[in-house]
Motif scaffolding. Structure first.
Motif, PDB file in Angstrom:
ATOM      1  N   GLN A 103      62.099  17.575  50.836  1.00  0.00           N
ATOM      2  CA  GLN A 103      61.473  16.794  51.903  1.00  0.00           C
ATOM      3  C   GLN A 103      59.946  16.883  51.806  1.00  0.00           C
ATOM      4  N   TYR A 104      59.418  18.089  51.639  1.00  0.00           N
ATOM      5  CA  TYR A 104      57.962  18.262  51.523  1.00  0.00           C
ATOM      6  C   TYR A 104      57.424  17.588  50.260  1.00  0.00           C
ATOM      7  N   MET A 105      58.270  17.505  49.220  1.00  0.00           N
ATOM      8  CA  MET A 105      57.821  16.911  47.947  1.00  0.00           C
ATOM      9  C   MET A 105      58.145  15.422  47.888  1.00  0.00           C
ATOM     10  N   ALA A 106      58.640  14.872  48.991  1.00  0.00           N
ATOM     11  CA  ALA A 106      58.947  13.433  49.109  1.00  0.00           C
ATOM     12  C   ALA A 106      59.947  12.963  48.053  1.00  0.00           C
ATOM     13  N   LYS A 107      60.915  13.814  47.725  1.00  0.00           N
ATOM     14  CA  LYS A 107      61.887  13.457  46.692  1.00  0.00           C
ATOM     15  C   LYS A 107      62.910  12.442  47.224  1.00  0.00           C
ATOM     16  N   GLY A 108      63.385  11.627  46.298  1.00  0.00           N
ATOM     17  CA  GLY A 108      64.327  10.568  46.689  1.00  0.00           C
ATOM     18  C   GLY A 108      65.631  11.105  47.220  1.00  0.00           C
ATOM     19  N   THR A 109      66.007  12.313  46.783  1.00  0.00           N
ATOM     20  CA  THR A 109      67.272  12.895  47.258  1.00  0.00           C
ATOM     21  C   THR A 109      67.045  13.881  48.409  1.00  0.00           C
ATOM     22  N   GLY A 110      65.844  13.908  48.932  1.00  0.00           N
ATOM     23  CA  GLY A 110      65.562  14.773  50.086  1.00  0.00           C
ATOM     24  C   GLY A 110      66.083  14.139  51.364  1.00  0.00           C
ATOM     25  N   PRO A 111      66.025  14.884  52.468  1.00  0.00           N
ATOM     26  CA  PRO A 111      66.626  14.398  53.718  1.00  0.00           C
ATOM     27  C   PRO A 111      66.131  13.034  54.179  1.00  0.00           C
ATOM     28  N   SER A 112      64.855  12.724  54.006  1.00  0.00           N
ATOM     29  CA  SER A 112      64.412  11.387  54.440  1.00  0.00           C
ATOM     30  C   SER A 112      64.175  10.475  53.242  1.00  0.00           C
ATOM     31  N   GLY A 113      64.635  10.883  52.069  1.00  0.00           N
ATOM     32  CA  GLY A 113      64.530  10.032  50.881  1.00  0.00           C
ATOM     33  C   GLY A 113      63.088   9.693  50.517  1.00  0.00           C
ATOM     34  N   GLY A 114      62.157  10.544  50.899  1.00  0.00           N
ATOM     35  CA  GLY A 114      60.747  10.298  50.582  1.00  0.00           C
ATOM     36  C   GLY A 114      60.056   9.398  51.590  1.00  0.00           C
ATOM     37  N   LYS A 115      60.744   9.047  52.656  1.00  0.00           N
ATOM     38  CA  LYS A 115      60.137   8.125  53.639  1.00  0.00           C
ATOM     39  C   LYS A 115      59.286   8.855  54.651  1.00  0.00           C
ATOM     40  N   ASP A 328      63.550   5.780  44.358  1.00  0.00           N
ATOM     41  CA  ASP A 328      63.566   4.476  43.709  1.00  0.00           C
ATOM     42  C   ASP A 328      62.753   3.544  44.618  1.00  0.00           C
ATOM     43  N   PRO A 329      61.739   2.834  44.063  1.00  0.00           N
ATOM     44  CA  PRO A 329      60.910   1.984  44.931  1.00  0.00           C
ATOM     45  C   PRO A 329      61.723   1.033  45.805  1.00  0.00           C
ATOM     46  N   LYS A 330      62.898   0.597  45.286  1.00  0.00           N
ATOM     47  CA  LYS A 330      63.713  -0.353  46.066  1.00  0.00           C
ATOM     48  C   LYS A 330      64.241   0.283  47.364  1.00  0.00           C
ATOM     49  N   SER A 331      64.333   1.614  47.355  1.00  0.00           N
ATOM     50  CA  SER A 331      64.915   2.279  48.528  1.00  0.00           C
ATOM     51  C   SER A 331      64.019   2.158  49.759  1.00  0.00           C
ATOM     52  N   VAL A 332      62.791   1.666  49.551  1.00  0.00           N
ATOM     53  CA  VAL A 332      61.886   1.530  50.696  1.00  0.00           C
ATOM     54  C   VAL A 332      62.464   0.569  51.747  1.00  0.00           C
ATOM     55  N   LEU A 333      63.318  -0.342  51.281  1.00  0.00           N
ATOM     56  CA  LEU A 333      63.909  -1.313  52.214  1.00  0.00           C
ATOM     57  C   LEU A 333      65.211  -0.811  52.841  1.00  0.00           C
ATOM     58  N   GLU A 334      65.675   0.339  52.364  1.00  0.00           N
ATOM     59  CA  GLU A 334      66.959   0.836  52.881  1.00  0.00           C
ATOM     60  C   GLU A 334      66.739   1.836  54.018  1.00  0.00           C
ATOM     61  N   GLY A 335      67.679   1.850  54.942  1.00  0.00           N
ATOM     62  CA  GLY A 335      67.650   2.859  55.997  1.00  0.00           C
ATOM     63  C   GLY A 335      66.539   2.653  57.005  1.00  0.00           C
ATOM     64  N   VAL A 336      65.924   1.493  56.986  1.00  0.00           N
ATOM     65  CA  VAL A 336      64.826   1.233  57.915  1.00  0.00           C
ATOM     66  C   VAL A 336      65.394   0.779  59.260  1.00  0.00           C
ATOM     67  N   TRP A 337      66.358  -0.116  59.179  1.00  0.00           N
ATOM     68  CA  TRP A 337      67.032  -0.585  60.385  1.00  0.00           C
ATOM     69  C   TRP A 337      68.433   0.004  60.417  1.00  0.00           C
ATOM     70  N   SER A 338      68.946   0.263  61.599  1.00  0.00           N
ATOM     71  CA  SER A 338      70.318   0.749  61.664  1.00  0.00           C
ATOM     72  C   SER A 338      71.252  -0.430  61.395  1.00  0.00           C
ATOM     73  N   THR A 339      72.487  -0.119  61.063  1.00  0.00           N
ATOM     74  CA  THR A 339      73.460  -1.175  60.811  1.00  0.00           C
ATOM     75  C   THR A 339      73.666  -1.952  62.108  1.00  0.00           C
ATOM     76  N   PRO A 340      73.543  -3.309  62.049  1.00  0.00           N
ATOM     77  CA  PRO A 340      73.698  -4.048  63.298  1.00  0.00           C
ATOM     78  C   PRO A 340      75.090  -3.876  63.898  1.00  0.00           C
ATOM     79  N   ARG A 341      75.157  -3.888  65.219  1.00  0.00           N
ATOM     80  CA  ARG A 341      76.451  -3.723  65.873  1.00  0.00           C
ATOM     81  C   ARG A 341      77.200  -5.052  65.942  1.00  0.00           C
ATOM     82  N   TRP A 342      76.530  -6.151  65.644  1.00  0.00           N
ATOM     83  CA  TRP A 342      77.189  -7.437  65.653  1.00  0.00           C
ATOM     84  C   TRP A 342      77.418  -7.879  64.209  1.00  0.00           C
ATOM     85  N   PRO A 343      78.359  -8.839  63.994  1.00  0.00           N
ATOM     86  CA  PRO A 343      78.578  -9.271  62.620  1.00  0.00           C
ATOM     87  C   PRO A 343      77.343  -9.971  62.075  1.00  0.00           C
ATOM     88  N   HIS A 344      77.150  -9.873  60.802  1.00  0.00           N
ATOM     89  CA  HIS A 344      75.983 -10.527  60.203  1.00  0.00           C
ATOM     90  C   HIS A 344      76.479 -11.679  59.327  1.00  0.00           C
TER      91      HIS A 344
END
Ligand SMILES: Cc1ncc(C[n+]2csc(CCOP(=O)(O)OP(=O)(O)O)c2C)c(N)n1
Ligand SMILES: [Mg+2]
Length: 358
Positions: A103-115, A328-344
């Motif tokens: 987490q302190y080293m901002a690793k992709g496999t750390g708890p916040s994935g480097g975010k 992975d730079p692409k992961s910046v878009l993941e985990g930002v919003w929670s999964t919507p409770r309505w169908p998408h």
């Protein structure tokens, strides 16, 4: 000296509380966690100086006893929300050093994935709610957790922490007032470590002792020597038992001292000469070390063994964290919003972009 009263409140020796019921293995746990807290931070500082830690390192040198002792009174299923210096509480909650390092080293496999960095991560598997930077705000969040648990008839206790500076915010007052008004099962550990950044405690509050606020809020209050792990643990046990038994919230003020600057960049030039040395004599690990040896809880060889095991665990954890990939730079878009409770797409979704041509 800005804080002679707090210095005077401690003795260089451990004071065993009369009501303390504790097994030998628990003594060893407390020692282990305090040592792990300190040695892990030393590794983090080392990595920070090599440019491998992203962001700051906020030391808890001298505060290990209050973090470890208070969190140790919780059981699985009890929620805790720490501050940046409560690394010890997070370790007690079961988070692994390797994950903290990643987490302190901002690793992709750390708890916040480097975010996010340092202790700004949560881990609901370990009933640990990550702090936000806005001081005081986590008290309202923990109020919400306790209130939800009450509504769902769940038997759990919550603990959160606030610094001497943080307790002067409006948010802290709002949150703690709500907890006391609702008599929720929450323990607030108010840490007087003598400074908020460079501001000495006496010049940012009219009353030197935060525990004196307890009657005003309508909660139980207790003040302990936060450099004594047994006093910290015993006070937290009493508060946890009170909360679980329906006796409402407790404000525990721990008197301690931040022996390092606010973070690694702070050279502490505002600290009066001799003050740090005065508190070094009250070092929580040295005190407990003397106690466990003199009380026959461990031998000197066993203490050496604990030190070696903690060292070996951290060698392995540092190697694993260093080898872990950056995100992975692409992961910046993941985990930002929670999964919507309505169908998408949403049933009422109308694609206006079609109408305007893009
Ligand atoms: C509401 C708010 N104001 C200011 C800050 C900036 N800030 C971060 S840490 C800090 C000092 C906190 O002191 P204290 O609460 O005593 O905790 P300590 O650092 O001593 O553990 C400040 C002012 C913040 N994070 N949030
Ligand atoms: Mg402080």
């Amino acid at each position: 000296m800005p804080d002679s009263s707090a210095v005077a409140s401690g003795t260089p020796e451990i004071v065993v509380p009369d009501d303390l019921v504790i097994e030998r293995t628990e003594h060893l746990d407390l020692y282990w966690y305090m040592l792990l807290n300190r040695r892990l931070e030393e590794r983090l500082v080392n990595l920070y100086r090599q440019g491998r830690v992203v962001g700051g390192v906020y030391r808890s040198l001298g505060q290990e006893a209050e973090s470890v002792g208070t969190a140790y009174a919780l059981r699985d299923g009890d929620y805790m929300s720490p501050l940046i210096r409560n690394l010890g509480s997070i370790l007690v909650k079961g988070v692994e050093p390797v994950d903290i390092l990643k987490q302190y080293m901002a690793k992709g496999t750390g708890p916040s994935g480097g975010k996010d960095l340092n202790v700004h991560f949560g881990d609901l598997e370990h009933d640990f709610i990550g702090p936000v930077s806005m001081l005081g705000d986590m008290i309202s969040v923990i109020a919400g957790v306790a209130l939800a648990a009450r509504i769902r008839s769940e038997d759990l206790v919550c603990m959160t922490y606030i610094g001497d500076g943080g307790f002067s915010t409006g948010a802290a007052h709002e949150g703690w007032n709500l907890i006391c008004a609702q008599q929720l099962p929450v323990i607030l550990v108010a840490e007087d470590n003598c400074y908020a950044y460079s501001t000495p405690t006496p010049i940012q509050m009219g009353n030197r002792d935060m525990v004196d606020r307890a009657p005003g809020y309508g909660c139980a209050g207790e003040q302990v020597d936060g450099n004594d792990v047994l006093q910290s643990y015993a006070a937290a046990r009493r508060a946890v038992d009170r909360a679980r038994g329906g006796g409402g919230p407790t404000l525990i003020e721990v008197k301690t001292y931040r022996r390092k600057g606010h973070a690694e960049h702070d050279d502490q030039r505002y600290v009066p000469e001799g003050e740090i040395e005065q508190w070094e004599a009250l070092d929580p690990i040295d005190r407990y070390h003397r106690y466990v040896l003199s009380a026959g809880i461990v031998t000197a060889e066993q203490v050496e063994m604990i030190e070696a095991k903690v060292g070996a665990q951290l060698d392995e954890a540092v190697a694993e964290a260093e080898a872990a990939p950056m995100p992975d730079p692409k992961s910046v878009l993941e985990g930002v919003w929670s999964t919507p409770r309505w169908p998408h797409p949403h049933p009422n979704f109308h694609d206006f972009s079609q109408e305007i041509g893009h």
